[in-house]
Design a protein around this motif. Structure first.
Motif, short mmCIF file in Angstrom:
data_model
loop_
_atom_site.label_atom_id
_atom_site.label_comp_id
_atom_site.label_asym_id
_atom_site.label_seq_id
_atom_site.Cartn_x
_atom_site.Cartn_y
_atom_site.Cartn_z
N ASP A 121 24.98 9.64 3.08
CA ASP A 121 26.42 9.49 2.85
C ASP A 121 27.05 10.85 2.51
OD1 ASP A 121 26.84 7.12 4.43
OD2 ASP A 121 26.97 6.04 2.33
N PHE A 122 27.71 11.80 3.20
CA PHE A 122 28.27 12.79 2.83
C PHE A 122 29.86 12.96 2.74
CE2 PHE A 122 24.14 14.20 4.13
CZ PHE A 122 23.40 14.97 3.29
N VAL A 123 30.41 13.64 1.76
CA VAL A 123 31.85 13.98 1.79
C VAL A 123 32.09 15.54 1.89
CG1 VAL A 123 34.14 13.42 0.62
CG2 VAL A 123 32.07 11.95 0.36
N ILE A 124 32.83 15.86 2.76
CA ILE A 124 33.38 17.02 2.93
C ILE A 124 34.71 17.20 2.21
CG2 ILE A 124 33.42 19.11 4.21
CD1 ILE A 124 31.46 18.00 6.36
N MET A 125 34.94 18.10 1.26
CA MET A 125 36.33 18.04 0.78
C MET A 125 36.71 19.67 0.50
SD MET A 125 33.84 17.48 -1.71
CE MET A 125 33.98 15.79 -2.22
N GLY A 126 38.04 19.90 0.43
CA GLY A 126 38.75 20.80 -0.03
C GLY A 126 39.01 20.52 -1.50
#
Length: 620
Positions: free
Chosen positions: A285-290
Motif C-alpha cells: 500500500d502506497f500513499v502519494i501526498m503533497g
C-alpha cells in the motif's frame, strides 16, 4: 488543493522566501543568459487556455464515450491563484488533448462560493449506476485557508456534481454538501481533496478487487500532532454515504527518516492511497501526498542556498508505504503503520493525483508543474502560469538478489524495503515505488527525427568532446533515452543540453557516484528574481548476484524537454521535474561526458546506448 495564504495576495509567501534566500550568482557575468525568458506555451504538456492553473483533479476514463478526462484547478479570469474552478480536457490516448475554452464548474453555490477545489471522478452516477460521471470535490465557503492559520469549521466540505453528457455540463446535487467538514472531535490544520478507491486492507497476497472494500479519504493535519489522511467507509451504491473510521497513519510532525525520504511536514494535500502489485503477486500500500510545512536547515551552507528548493515554498511531493494494522478498535487509532518512504518528484512538481486506467490495467499519475521559479513580472506578461505533467505509471518495483548499493548500506536507504533472502549469498529482495513515463508517450515520436549512439567511451567536459558523443538538435521538443555503464573510477557522468550553438549556455544532468546524488544544473541567468538554482536528488545503483557474479545495474536516464519544462526519470525510481527559462526557442544539441577520480585517464564510463527523438508533436 494547493492553497495560498491569501486569495488577494497570491504570491506573498513565495516572494518573502525569495527575499530571505537571495540569489548568490554573479549577475555581471557576461556569460549569463539575459533576463528575457521564453514565454511560449509548451508543445505537448497540457495547459489551460489562459491564466493560472494548478492541481490536476477529476482524472478518469469514461467507458461510455471511450474518453480520458483531466480536470484541473483553473482561474479563467486571471493569471494568479483565485476564482478556483475546474478546467476540462479530454483525450483518446493521453497524448493529444481537446481543451475546453470554458470552465466545467465555477464557484456558484453557497457552499462552494469561494472555490471548487480539488477532488476525484467516478464514472457512475451518485447511485453507482454507469452511464454518467460524478465529480466528488472540495466545496469551499470561506477563505483564507492555510495550515498556519486557525481553521474555520465548515470552510471545506465535500460535494457532488453529476454530468450526463460526457463532462460538458454539470448538475450539483441537492444533497450537497454530503460531508460538512472534518470529524468534529479533531482540531485540524486542513481537510480537503477527496479521493475514492478500493482497498484490500493489509492483504499482500494479490487478492483481486472483488475482495476489496470501498473507501474515501481527505488530506490535512491535526493541530500540534501530525499531518493526516482521514479515512471514510463509502457506500459504492450511494456516494452520499461517508462514515469516518479513523486516521490512516500517525507519523508525528516533520518526520524525516533520511535524505532518501525527505521531510513529511505538518499538513498533507491531494493524497492518494494505492495498492500496487508486482508480477509475482506481491502487493504494498502506497500513499502519494503533497507535503506542506517542511523545515528548512537552521544554518544552510552555500551549497544549500544554491539549490532550487531553497527559494521555493517549503513543501514537497512525497510517497509513503504503509502496513495495515491487524487491529483497529476505534476511530482515534490509525489504521496503518509507516513502512518506508521517498520523494515522488524532487523538483517543482506538486499536487500529484491519479486514476486507475482499465484500458491498460495501470495506475496513472499526473502532477502540477509549477511556475514558482519565475517572478511575477514575466509570469504575468506571458499570460499563463504552469502546466500539467506528462502521465506517469506507478507500480511496485521489485529488485531481486541485491547484494549492495554503490556506497550506502542498504539499511540506511529509507526509500526501499530490503528483505533478506534465504540463501548463503547474503542478498536481498528490494521493494520500492517505481515511476516511469506512460508508454503511450511514444506516440509523440511520430514524425520526429530519430538519432542513435552506441558503445562510446566518454571523455570529461574539460577535453575536446568527440563528435561521436553528441546529437545535434533542431527543436526544443524532444525525448532522450540513455544508458551508461559506470565504472568504479567514475567521478561524474552525465548529459549536457546546449541552449547555444557552442554550449556556452547549457543545462547539465549528472550523477555523482561518490555522493550518490543526481543533479540538474540549470544555466545561470542575469535576472536575480528567476530561480535557476540546481535540482538535487539522492540516487544509487544496486549490485546484483547472477550467473556472472556481481553485476551493477546501469544508469538509465529518460528525459523529456518541452520548450521550458524538463522531466527526468532515472532508473524508473528517481524523478526530477524542473523549468528552464532560456531566451532561445531552440535547443542546439545534447552531448555526453564522464570524469574520472583524481584525473585518471582510464575509462570511467561508457555510453552503452542513446536514443533521441527531436521534434515531438502531440498532433500526430
Amino acid at each position: 488543493m494547493s492553497v495560498l495564504l491569501d486569495s488577494s495576495d497570491t504570491t506573498s509567501t513565495r516572494l518573502q522566501e525569495q527575499r530571505l534566500h537571495p540569489s548568490t550568482e554573479n549577475h555581471n557575468d557576461p556569460n549569463l543568459i539575459p533576463a528575457k525568458v521564453t514565454t511560449g506555451k509548451p508543445f505537448f504538456h497540457l495547459t489551460a487556455p489562459h491564466g493560472w492553473i494548478n492541481d490536476p483533479c477529476g482524472l478518469g476514463y469514461d467507458p461510455t464515450t471511450g474518453l480520458y478526462h483531466i480536470f484541473f484547478q483553473w482561474n479563467p479570469w486571471g493569471n494568479d491563484w483565485g476564482n478556483m474552478s475546474w478546467g476540462h480536457a479530454t483525450s483518446t490516448n493521453l497524448v493529444s488533448w481537446e481543451i475546453s475554452p470554458e470552465p466545467a464548474m465555477t464557484p456558484s453555490a453557497e457552499y462552494d462560493c469561494r472555490g471548487v477545489f480539488t477532488g476525484c471522478l467516478k464514472p457512475t452516477d451518485v447511485s453507482g449506476e454507469p452511464g454518467a460521471l460524478t465529480a466528488i470535490y472540495t466545496s469551499v465557503s470561506h477563505l483564507p485557508i492555510h495550515f498556519t492559520l486557525p481553521y474555520t469549521y465548515g470552510c471545506e466540505s465535500i460535494s457532488l456534481s453529476v454530468s450526463k453528457d460526457g463532462g460538458k455540463t454539470w448538475q450539483r446535487q441537492d444533497c450537497n454538501p454530503i460531508v460538512s467538514g472534518p470529524p468534529s472531535h479533531l482540531s485540524v490544520t486542513g481537510w480537503r481533496d477527496p479521493f475514492l478507491f478500493s482497498w484490500r486492507r493489509g492483504r499482500q497476497d494479490g487478492s483481486n478487487d472483488a475482495d476489496s472494500d470501498f473507501y474515501g479519504i481527505t488530506a490535512g493535519g491535526i493541530v500540534g500532532k501530525a499531518p493526516a489522511i482521514f479515512v471514510y467507509k463509502v457506500d459504492p451504491r450511494d456516494l452520499r454515504q461517508w462514515k469516518y473510521i479513523g486516521p490512516l497513519v500517525d507519523v508525528g510532525l516533520n518526520l524525516r527518516p533520511s535524505r532518501w525520504s525527505g521531510d513529511f511536514g505538518v499538513n498533507w494535500e491531494v493524497s492518494n492511497l494505492l495498492t500496487l502489485s508486482n508480477d509475482s503477486g506481491d502487493s504494498r500500500d502506497f500513499v502519494i501526498m503533497g507535503v506542506e510545512g517542511c523545515l528548512r536547515p537552521a544554518n544552510p551552507n552555500e551549497e544549500m542556498r544554491r539549490q532550487a528548493r531553497s527559494r521555493r515554498d517549503p513543501r514537497g511531493q512525497m510517497w509513503m508505504s504503509v502496513r495495515a494494522r491487524k487491529e483497529h478498535d476505534s476511530f482515534h487509532e490509525p489504521l496503518s503503520e509507516y513502512a518506508f518512504s521517498g520523494y515522488f518528484d524532487h523538483g517543482c512538481l506538486y499536487a500529484a493525483n491519479s486514476f486507475w486506467d482499465p484500458q491498460t490495467s495501470s495506475r496513472i499519475v499526473y502532477g502540477w508543474i509549477t511556475e514558482e521559479d519565475l517572478p511575477d513580472g514575466p509570469r504575468h506578461r506571458q499570460g499563463w502560469s504552469s502546466m500539467i505533467s506528462l502521465p506517469r505509471t506507478v507500480g511496485l518495483m521489485t529488485l531481486e538478489k541485491v547484494k549492495m548499493a554503490r556506497n550506502s548500506r542498504l539499511e540506511t536507504i529509507t526509500s526501499i524495503e530490503a528483505i533478506a533472502d534465504s540463501s548463503e549469498l547474503n542478498t536481498f529482495t528490494i521493494h520500492t515505488l517505481g515511476i516511469k513515463p506512460d508508454p503511450r508517450l511514444s506516440h509523440l515520436r511520430a514524425g520526429a527525427r530519430e538519432c542513435r549512439l552506441e558503445g562510446i567511451s566518454l571523455l570529461p567536459l574539460a577535453l575536446k568532446m568527440s563528435s561521436k558523443a553528441e546529437f545535434s538538435l533542431k527543436t526544443s521538443r524532444w525525448e532522450l533515452q540513455t544508458e551508461f555503464a559506470v565504472g568504479k573510477s567514475c567521478k561524474r557522468v552525465g548529459i549536457e543540453i546546449g541552449h547555444s550553438a557552442n554550449f556556452e549556455h547549457r543545462t547539465i544532468l549528472a550523477w555523482d557516484p561518490s555522493s550518490e546524488t543526481f543533479t540538474i544544473h540549470r544555466p545561470p541567468v542575469s535576472n536575480p528574481d528567476i530561480n535557476h538554482g540546481h535540482e538535487s536528488a539522492p540516487h544509487t545503483l544496486f549490485t546484483f548476484i547472477n550467473e556472472q557474479g556481481e553485476v551493477e545495474e546501469t544508469l538509465r536516464v529518460h528525459a523529456f524537454f518541452d520548450r521550458s519544462v524538463l522531466e527526468v526519470f532515472v532508473n524508473e525510481r528517481t524523478v526530477i521535474s524542473t523549468r528552464i527559462y532560456h531566451p532561445s526557442e531552440q535547443c542546439f544539441g545534447v552531448r555526453f561526458f564522464a570524469e574520472a577520480v583524481n584525473g585518471q585517464s582510464s575509462q570511467s564510463a561508457t555510453l552503452l546506448e542513446a536514443l533521441c527523438w527531436d521534434g515531438l508533436s502531440a498532433k500526430a
